[in-house]
Design a protein around this motif. Structure first.
Motif, PDB file in Angstrom:
ATOM      1  N   GLU A   1     -61.291  50.505  20.322  1.00 53.75           N
ATOM      2  CA  GLU A   1     -61.550  51.667  19.467  1.00 53.75           C
ATOM      3  C   GLU A   1     -61.351  51.322  17.986  1.00 53.75           C
ATOM      4  N   GLU A   2     -60.323  50.525  17.698  1.00 53.85           N
ATOM      5  CA  GLU A   2     -60.068  50.121  16.315  1.00 53.85           C
ATOM      6  C   GLU A   2     -61.189  49.228  15.801  1.00 53.85           C
ATOM      7  N   TYR A   3     -61.692  48.348  16.658  1.00 57.68           N
ATOM      8  CA  TYR A   3     -62.797  47.467  16.267  1.00 57.68           C
ATOM      9  C   TYR A   3     -64.044  48.295  15.950  1.00 57.68           C
TER      10      TYR A   3
ATOM     11  N   THR B   1     -61.115  53.627  31.421  1.00 61.25           N
ATOM     12  CA  THR B   1     -59.920  53.703  30.594  1.00 61.25           C
ATOM     13  C   THR B   1     -60.207  53.014  29.272  1.00 61.25           C
ATOM     14  N   ARG B   2     -60.152  53.756  28.196  1.00 65.78           N
ATOM     15  CA  ARG B   2     -60.419  53.174  26.886  1.00 65.78           C
ATOM     16  C   ARG B   2     -59.241  52.337  26.414  1.00 65.78           C
ATOM     17  N   ASN B   3     -59.575  51.347  25.586  1.00 64.15           N
ATOM     18  CA  ASN B   3     -58.568  50.447  25.052  1.00 64.15           C
ATOM     19  C   ASN B   3     -58.491  50.637  23.546  1.00 64.15           C
ATOM     20  N   ARG B   4     -57.285  50.732  23.030  1.00 58.75           N
ATOM     21  CA  ARG B   4     -57.107  51.011  21.604  1.00 58.75           C
ATOM     22  C   ARG B   4     -57.686  49.902  20.728  1.00 58.75           C
ATOM     23  N   ALA B   5     -57.544  48.657  21.165  1.00 59.64           N
ATOM     24  CA  ALA B   5     -58.073  47.546  20.370  1.00 59.64           C
ATOM     25  C   ALA B   5     -59.587  47.666  20.203  1.00 59.64           C
TER      26      ALA B   5
ATOM     27  N   GLN C   1     -71.954  43.739  21.675  1.00 60.77           N
ATOM     28  CA  GLN C   1     -71.936  42.277  21.679  1.00 60.77           C
ATOM     29  C   GLN C   1     -70.761  41.744  20.863  1.00 60.77           C
ATOM     30  N   GLY C   2     -70.496  42.377  19.732  1.00 60.78           N
ATOM     31  CA  GLY C   2     -69.363  41.960  18.916  1.00 60.78           C
ATOM     32  C   GLY C   2     -68.053  42.103  19.672  1.00 60.78           C
ATOM     33  N   LEU C   3     -67.900  43.221  20.372  1.00 56.82           N
ATOM     34  CA  LEU C   3     -66.697  43.449  21.173  1.00 56.82           C
ATOM     35  C   LEU C   3     -66.545  42.408  22.269  1.00 56.82           C
ATOM     36  N   LEU C   4     -67.638  42.163  22.977  1.00 55.47           N
ATOM     37  CA  LEU C   4     -67.592  41.265  24.127  1.00 55.47           C
ATOM     38  C   LEU C   4     -67.412  39.808  23.710  1.00 55.47           C
ATOM     39  N   GLU C   5     -68.155  39.383  22.687  1.00 53.99           N
ATOM     40  CA  GLU C   5     -68.118  37.985  22.273  1.00 53.99           C
ATOM     41  C   GLU C   5     -66.822  37.622  21.545  1.00 53.99           C
TER      42      GLU C   5
ATOM     43  N   LEU D   1     -68.840  53.653  27.947  1.00 48.41           N
ATOM     44  CA  LEU D   1     -67.430  54.026  27.924  1.00 48.41           C
ATOM     45  C   LEU D   1     -66.997  54.497  26.540  1.00 48.41           C
ATOM     46  N   TYR D   2     -67.523  53.846  25.499  1.00 49.09           N
ATOM     47  CA  TYR D   2     -67.116  54.176  24.133  1.00 49.09           C
ATOM     48  C   TYR D   2     -68.158  55.013  23.390  1.00 49.09           C
ATOM     49  N   ASP D   3     -69.158  55.499  24.113  1.00 54.36           N
ATOM     50  CA  ASP D   3     -70.191  56.379  23.522  1.00 54.36           C
ATOM     51  C   ASP D   3     -70.846  55.749  22.291  1.00 54.36           C
ATOM     52  N   LEU D   4     -71.120  54.466  22.359  1.00 59.42           N
ATOM     53  CA  LEU D   4     -71.683  53.779  21.206  1.00 59.42           C
ATOM     54  C   LEU D   4     -73.121  54.189  20.921  1.00 59.42           C
ATOM     55  N   ASP D   5     -73.819  54.696  21.940  1.00 60.99           N
ATOM     56  CA  ASP D   5     -75.216  55.085  21.726  1.00 60.99           C
ATOM     57  C   ASP D   5     -75.354  56.251  20.761  1.00 60.99           C
TER      58      ASP D   5
END
Length: 302
Positions: free
Chosen positions: A36-38, A30-34, A63-67, A169-173
């Motif tokens: 996605e905005e980041y 489940t994606r989170n809007r926060a 890492q930015g998202l997690l930290e 989950l967010y297809d960052l690759d």
């Protein structure tokens, strides 16, 4: 130059991330809007850092998202510190006190989040413990995630899997594939970045030109000449120190004076310590017309 290791991922960051997910785990897909905005806000910065420092954009974003809890942690909101870098003995910039492993620990504070991203890139690209990561393909985000955990970036036993879950989950690759794969093909043997005076530099190789270096490092060849105080007609011979950002007015606190050695020149000393040549002359009450320093002379660096 030694930098203090980053803080480990603490319980506050984990709790904040869980709150942002509103009780839904990454495993629930489940994606989170926060989040996605980041990603939308910082993806271009991450790609820019990838081009210059060869760190997968997906890893930087994850890492930015997690930290920082998608930029909502106190450290990120008040100090623009998205990666939790502590002050360390060489830091001369702004600081902030924050409770982490111990009460009121010293953390670096930045004017903009972009500065935090740049500092994160420098930390990984110049840290000996992370050197093996740069032998991985820029598209190998799983290898990078596991390697960061192996190198001791965080003590959380699931740190690598958390990064991988976020990336998938967010297809960052896709940001690695879009620009990273093209870059990797064009630069199969990239220059190793080094650090002096908190500035990143590379060592020119025989056959390099300012244009070829600029293309690899994603920086204007004119800026490379300017930052390294070299004339328009200068051609690289190989072995030169080439900074990819403007040098500073003085050396770091660990280098107050320097004893001139055989083969030194004012310019080579300015490059060695990341000091602008005019400032090196000024600190030592000299000018370009002054006699060259002799072996054994003591020069001020700050």
């Amino acid at each position: 130059m030694k930098m203090k290791p980053m803080r480990r991922l603490n319980i506050h960051s984990i709790l904040l991330a869980l709150c942002l997910l509103s009780g839904m785990t990454l495993g629930a897909q489940t994606r989170n809007r926060a989040y996605e905005e980041y990603i939308e806000k910082y993806r271009e910065v991450a790609i820019e850092e990838m081009k210059r420092y060869h760190i997968p954009a997906s890893i930087t974003l994850a890492q930015g998202l997690l930290e920082s809890g998608a930029g909502r942690s106190e450290l990120a909101r008040k100090s623009n510190n998205h990666f939790g870098i502590k002050c360390g003995s060489t830091w001369e910039g702004r600081t902030v006190r924050h409770n982490d492993d111990a009460p009121r620990e010293c953390f670096r504070a930045y004017r903009h989040a972009r500065e935090s991203y740049r500092d994160h890139s420098k930390f990984l690209s110049t840290g000996a413990r992370y050197a093996f990561l740069f032998r991985l393909k820029i598209t190998d985000y799983k290898g990078w995630a596991r390697g960061l955990k192996k190198a001791g970036y965080a003590t959380d036993s699931r740190y690598a899997q958390r990064l991988i879950d976020i990336i998938e989950l967010y297809d960052l690759d896709k940001y690695d594939r879009k620009d990273g794969l093209k870059w990797a093909k064009e630069n199969p043997n990239p220059h190793q970045p080094y650090l002096a005076n908190e500035l990143v530099y590379v060592i020119a190789r025989k056959g390099d030109t300012f244009k070829s270096l600029g293309k690899e490092l994603d920086i204007s060849h004119r800026k490379l000449r300017k930052y390294n105080e070299l004339p328009k007609d200068y051609e690289l011979k190989g072995g030169e120190i080439i900074y990819i950002e403007e040098k500073k007015k003085r050396a770091d606190k660990d280098h107050i004076v320097y004893v001139v050695r055989s083969g030194d020149s004012m310019y080579s000393i300015s490059q060695k310590f990341g000091i602008r040549l005019k400032n090196l002359y000024k600190m030592n009450r000299m000018n370009p017309e002054s006699p060259a320093p002799k072996v054994g002379d003591i020069l001020r660096l700050r």
